[in-house]
Design a protein around this motif. Structure first.
Motif, PDB file in Angstrom:
ATOM      1  N   PHE A  69       0.825  -1.213   0.000  1.00 19.60           N
ATOM      2  CA  PHE A  69       0.000   0.000   0.000  1.00 19.60           C
ATOM      3  C   PHE A  69       0.854   1.255   0.000  1.00 19.60           C
ATOM      4  N   PHE A 101       0.143   4.367  -2.413  1.00 23.44           N
ATOM      5  CA  PHE A 101      -0.474   5.600  -1.919  1.00 23.44           C
ATOM      6  C   PHE A 101       0.508   6.706  -1.564  1.00 23.44           C
ATOM      7  N   VAL A 131      -0.796   9.858   0.622  1.00 19.16           N
ATOM      8  CA  VAL A 131      -2.081  10.457   0.304  1.00 19.16           C
ATOM      9  C   VAL A 131      -2.848  10.667   1.605  1.00 19.16           C
ATOM     10  N   ALA A 136      -5.069   8.027   3.969  1.00 19.05           N
ATOM     11  CA  ALA A 136      -4.838   6.656   3.508  1.00 19.05           C
ATOM     12  C   ALA A 136      -4.517   5.735   4.681  1.00 19.05           C
ATOM     13  N   ILE A 177      -5.476   1.719   5.138  1.00 12.89           N
ATOM     14  CA  ILE A 177      -4.402   0.731   5.006  1.00 12.89           C
ATOM     15  C   ILE A 177      -4.319  -0.149   6.244  1.00 12.89           C
ATOM     16  N   SER A 209     -10.065   7.241  10.926  1.00 13.79           N
ATOM     17  CA  SER A 209      -9.723   8.465  10.189  1.00 13.79           C
ATOM     18  C   SER A 209     -10.269   9.689  10.916  1.00 13.79           C
TER      19      SER A 209
END
Lengths: 225, 221
Positions: free
Chosen positions: A38, A42, A49, A52, A56, A185
């Motif tokens: 990943f 990314f 990013v 992300a 991930i 997030s």
């Protein structure tokens, strides 16, 4: 009595695993290579990013979990020990609970490695709210493993178990993964969005109750031939 | 059951033939105008799916705990009907979304959950087809977990902020627009009868297949 049997099953799995560390080391290595893949996908011009990291982390947990589930029950199948375990004069849900605890502990051990790695590689402030992160990881892992243990146990008898496990497991557990990703997030924002994370934790708790109840309830008839 | 099949089929076909007329006669919705007419097939498709999921959930439970072979066949039939109506609902919703929201697909809570439900039941069918011996029980477990997901799909619009209309739209439709309300439930009746017919036809096919298997086994002995 019920919990004593569950702990005995856990102790048995633990003793076997401690002899070789086979599942733990392969699962952890797999999770780490997942994150590495990943990171190639990314990271642009040296910068990850945005947002992300949460995705991930959870994808690595889900993939590594599938591997661990498959291997754990493959070991039982190889020695024909699952049959023996089911023949034991013990309530079936207790056996399920013992297996579930084993998988959850295995995944926790993997996460101990995975979380700092994601935080380090993606420059993600994962440890700003350790209690909330711990709650997200614990509840998410339990929900995922609850369904996974049930299906992996059933698939021991099936010929196509390797493909069937992800096919069955992912659609059902995607709500858990969504809650985990969104909750994580929310924690990664600056400043961390605590009310949002708490909401997703509550939802994860709700999923866990539903999934564990359904699994305990259906394990007995599902494992009867 | 057998005797009812043909009359219900004729009735459904007649009602279905009349449904465009009924839909055309319903008043235009104030903002979406003609586009909103998709609603008269979109909502009934999801109602038919709800009925099929419920049948699959209950019969999977009966099969797991009682072991009746008919319950397994009914669950299989219901899962197929679920996939068909889910597909129709997703496609009709997507076409509607293209005109109403400007996009074919939006990752909001309701759409995501509906897509997941469809995936679970496609998984059910895959297990039945490729799972090998003993896959009936696996499929039954899928049916139970899929049934447990369905309420989340239904309530998702009330729990999250989504662009999909809330469930309260249907509850208040009887007061805000009785003409629309009447047409929607007319179409829902058609779709429910259609799902019943499909279930009965699939059930009969599975029963015949099971009978044929028995005969083969008897012939071999």
């Amino acid at each position: 009595m019920f919990f004593r049997i569950a702990l005995l099953v856990l102790k048995k799995d633990f003793a076997i695993e401690l002899k070789s560390y086979e599942i733990l080391s392969t699962t952890a290595f797999f999770a780490v290579s997942c994150v590495a893949i990943f990171s190639f996908a990314f990271v642009k011009e040296g910068q990850a990013v945005e947002d992300a990291a949460a995705g991930i982390l959870w994808i690595a947990i889900a993939f590594a979990g599938t591997l661990a589930l498959g291997r754990t029950f493959e070991r039982e199948r190889y020695g024909e020990t699952l049959k023996a375990l089911l023949l034991a004069p013990a309530p079936r849900p207790a056996i399920y609970l013992g297996k579930l605890l084993g998988i959850v502990m295995l995944l926790f051990a993997t996460e101990v490695l995975l979380v700092p790695m994601v935080a380090f590689l993606f420059n993600a402030p994962l440890f700003d709210r350790p209690v909330l992160l711990l709650a997200l990881l614990a509840l998410g892992t339990i929900g995922y493993a609850a369904v996974g243990t049930l299906f992996a146990a059933m698939l021991v008898r099936a010929r196509t178990r390797d493909v069937m496990l992800p096919i069955l497991l992912y659609p059902i557990t995607i709500p858990v993964i969504i809650a985990g990703v969104r909750g994580t997030s929310a924690l990664l924002q600056s400043p961390p969005d605590e009310p949002m994370a708490t909401l997703w934790i509550a939802l994860l708790g709700f999923f866990d109750v539903v999934f564990v109840t359904l699994s305990l309830w259906t394990f007995e008839p599902l494992m009867t031939e | 059951m057998q005797r009812l099949f043909i009359p219900v089929l004729i009735l459904t076909a007649a009602m279905f033939a009349y449904s465009p007329v009924a839909i055309a006669s319903a008043p235009y919705e104030s903002t979406m105008l003609l586009v909103q007419k998709i609603f008269y097939y979109h909502f009934p498709a999801w109602m038919a799916l709800t009925a099929a999921v419920t049948v699959c959930f209950v019969s999977s439970g009966i099969y797991l705990f009682k072991g009746h072979a008919w319950a397994d066949r009914l669950g299989f039939a219901a899962a197929e009907v679920t996939v068909i109506f889910g597909m129709f609902g997703l496609v009709s919703g997507s076409v509607w979304g293209r005109k109403a929201w400007g996009v074919w697909w939006q990752w909001d809570a309701r759409l995501t959950m509906a897509f997941l439900l469809e995936l679970i039941f496609i998984g059910y069918l895959l297990v039945r087809k490729y799972g090998g011996p003993g896959s009936e029980k696996l499929a039954a477990a899928m049916g139970i977990f899929g049934g447990a997901t369905a309420p989340f799909v239904y309530k998702s619009v009330d729990w999250w902020r989504t662009i999909h209309p809330k469930t309260s739209v249907m509850a208040s439709l009887g007061e805000t627009s009785p003409e629309m309300w009447y047409v929607v439930w007319f179409c829902t009746a058609i779709f429910l009868m259609l799902s019943g017919l499909l279930l009965a036809a699939r059930m009969r096919l599975e029963t015949l297949r099971a009978g044929l298997d028995r005969l083969y086994l008897a012939a071999e002995d």
